[in-house]
Scaffold this motif. Structure first.
Motif, PDB file in Angstrom:
ATOM      1  N   LEU A   1       3.869   3.079  -0.585  1.00 49.68           N
ATOM      2  CA  LEU A   1       2.843   3.183  -1.623  1.00 49.68           C
ATOM      3  C   LEU A   1       1.766   4.171  -1.209  1.00 49.68           C
ATOM      4  O   LEU A   1       1.340   5.006  -2.005  1.00 49.68           O
ATOM      5  CB  LEU A   1       2.202   1.814  -1.846  1.00 49.68           C
ATOM      6  CG  LEU A   1       2.765   0.975  -2.981  1.00 49.68           C
ATOM      7  CD1 LEU A   1       2.201  -0.425  -2.899  1.00 49.68           C
ATOM      8  CD2 LEU A   1       2.398   1.599  -4.317  1.00 49.68           C
ATOM      9  N   ALA A   2       1.316   4.063   0.053  1.00 53.55           N
ATOM     10  CA  ALA A   2       0.252   4.943   0.538  1.00 53.55           C
ATOM     11  C   ALA A   2       0.689   6.395   0.456  1.00 53.55           C
ATOM     12  O   ALA A   2      -0.068   7.255   0.006  1.00 53.55           O
ATOM     13  CB  ALA A   2      -0.128   4.571   1.968  1.00 53.55           C
TER      14      ALA A   2
ATOM     15  N   GLY B   1      -7.155  11.299  -5.334  1.00 58.04           N
ATOM     16  CA  GLY B   1      -6.378  10.088  -5.075  1.00 58.04           C
ATOM     17  C   GLY B   1      -7.276   8.891  -4.831  1.00 58.04           C
ATOM     18  O   GLY B   1      -6.846   7.758  -4.969  1.00 58.04           O
TER      19      GLY B   1
ATOM     20  N   PHE C   1       0.630   7.782  -3.046  1.00 58.93           N
ATOM     21  CA  PHE C   1      -0.691   7.995  -3.636  1.00 58.93           C
ATOM     22  C   PHE C   1      -1.518   9.036  -2.886  1.00 58.93           C
ATOM     23  O   PHE C   1      -2.586   9.421  -3.313  1.00 58.93           O
ATOM     24  CB  PHE C   1      -1.477   6.684  -3.704  1.00 58.93           C
ATOM     25  CG  PHE C   1      -1.171   5.914  -4.942  1.00 58.93           C
ATOM     26  CD1 PHE C   1      -1.871   6.162  -6.109  1.00 58.93           C
ATOM     27  CD2 PHE C   1      -0.169   4.959  -4.950  1.00 58.93           C
ATOM     28  CE1 PHE C   1      -1.574   5.471  -7.265  1.00 58.93           C
ATOM     29  CE2 PHE C   1       0.135   4.260  -6.097  1.00 58.93           C
ATOM     30  CZ  PHE C   1      -0.567   4.512  -7.262  1.00 58.93           C
TER      31      PHE C   1
END
Lengths: 170, 128
Positions: B23-24, B99, B27
């Motif tokens: 996920l990191a 972001g 993003f």
């Protein structure tokens, strides 16, 4: 009757823990909305392990409603319900492998991660925007730490309760 | 009493860590030349601010159940003041990288920074 009394105690305990949690300023260290220790999850785990799923659901729903009405406001109700239900679901599944595949540690950490995921899902639905998922990695990692803490508390609590023999592990 | 971890516990930990990293990464956005802050309330765009071209102080007051004020200067933006009960949005402080987001959940207000990165590609991620 004994079950009703114990359920009521658990609900009030969970509400008190949700209240105390508000005074621990975890979001000053990690500025992410919804970041919490998850102390009330210990109560959910206790209900799940000693009282059964029906009881755990009742305790979770009533705890969320009471805590939101008392201190959080209506908007927090949806978030806490989404988180608590995700956590309960995952913990119920993981509990089927309790003592075989998983210990309290995995169940607690899985519950914490599910709780965060549920809240972020609800938040993205409410805000109609997926950008809030940017918070999820941080929440998941901190969930490992808070999950460990609640697991330690839960293990000690469970061993005391089992010695007391007033309630049995199911 | 001590925790006696089982094999499955490590599977749970691994799954959580891997999903957090994935996920990191999805993003993460590179440092941008152009930076635009998008201010949304319950999915509607209230305003967009070009942070890299900002001169002086920008402020925006938003309405609703929990009103508040957003301010931006020198390529960064924040919730300066909010009447929400938890104050998480104000405590988030300044955000400046693409972001990054700042959110006030009670008010349903979100500030999101988007940018065009140094490679010149103007789209990093599209989220529907």
């Amino acid at each position: 009757m004994k079950k009703l009394a114990l359920n009521s105690i658990l609900i009030s305990l969970a509400v008190v823990l949700s209240y105390i949690e508000r005074f621990i300023p975890l979001d000053l260290i990690i500025p992410v909305p919804g970041i919490k220790l998850g102390l009330a999850n210990i109560v959910t785990m206790f209900a799940l392990f000693f009282m059964g799923l029906t009881s755990a659901v009742a305790v979770t729903v009533l705890r969320c409603i009471l805590a939101s009405f008392l201190f959080g406001g209506m908007s927090s109700l949806l978030y806490s319900l989404a988180g608590a239900f995700m956590a309960l679901m995952v913990m119920t599944v993981l509990k089927t492998g309790y003592n075989k595949a998983f210990s309290i540690l995995g169940i607690s950490m899985g519950g914490a991660a599910a709780h965060n995921t549920g809240q972020i899902l609800m938040a993205s639905l409410m805000m109609r925007n997926a950008a809030i998922f940017a918070y999820l990695p941080v929440l998941l990692m901190t969930g490992l730490v808070t999950g460990l803490l609640t697991a330690i508390i839960a293990v000690n609590l469970f061993s005391i309760v089992e010695k007391n023999k007033s309630v049995k592990l199911i | 009493m001590r925790i006696k971890p089982r094999a499955g516990d490590f599977v749970v930990i691994a799954v959580i860590v891997i999903s957090a990293v994935l996920l990191a990464v999805s993003f993460y956005q590179k440092n941008s030349i152009e930076k635009t802050a998008i201010i949304l309330q319950n999915g509607t765009v209230l305003d967009t601010v070009r942070l890299d071209r900002l001169e002086g102080l920008y402020t925006l007051d938003y309405e609703g159940e929990y009103p508040g004020t957003i301010e931006a200067e020198n390529g960064k933006i924040r919730f300066a003041h909010a009447e929400c009960p938890d104050q998480v949005c104000v405590n988030t402080g300044w955000i400046s990288r693409p972001g990054q987001i700042a959110v006030c959940l009670p008010a349903g207000v979100m500030i999101r920074i988007e940018g065009i990165d140094a490679d010149g590609s103007d789209v990093d991620i599209i989220i529907k």
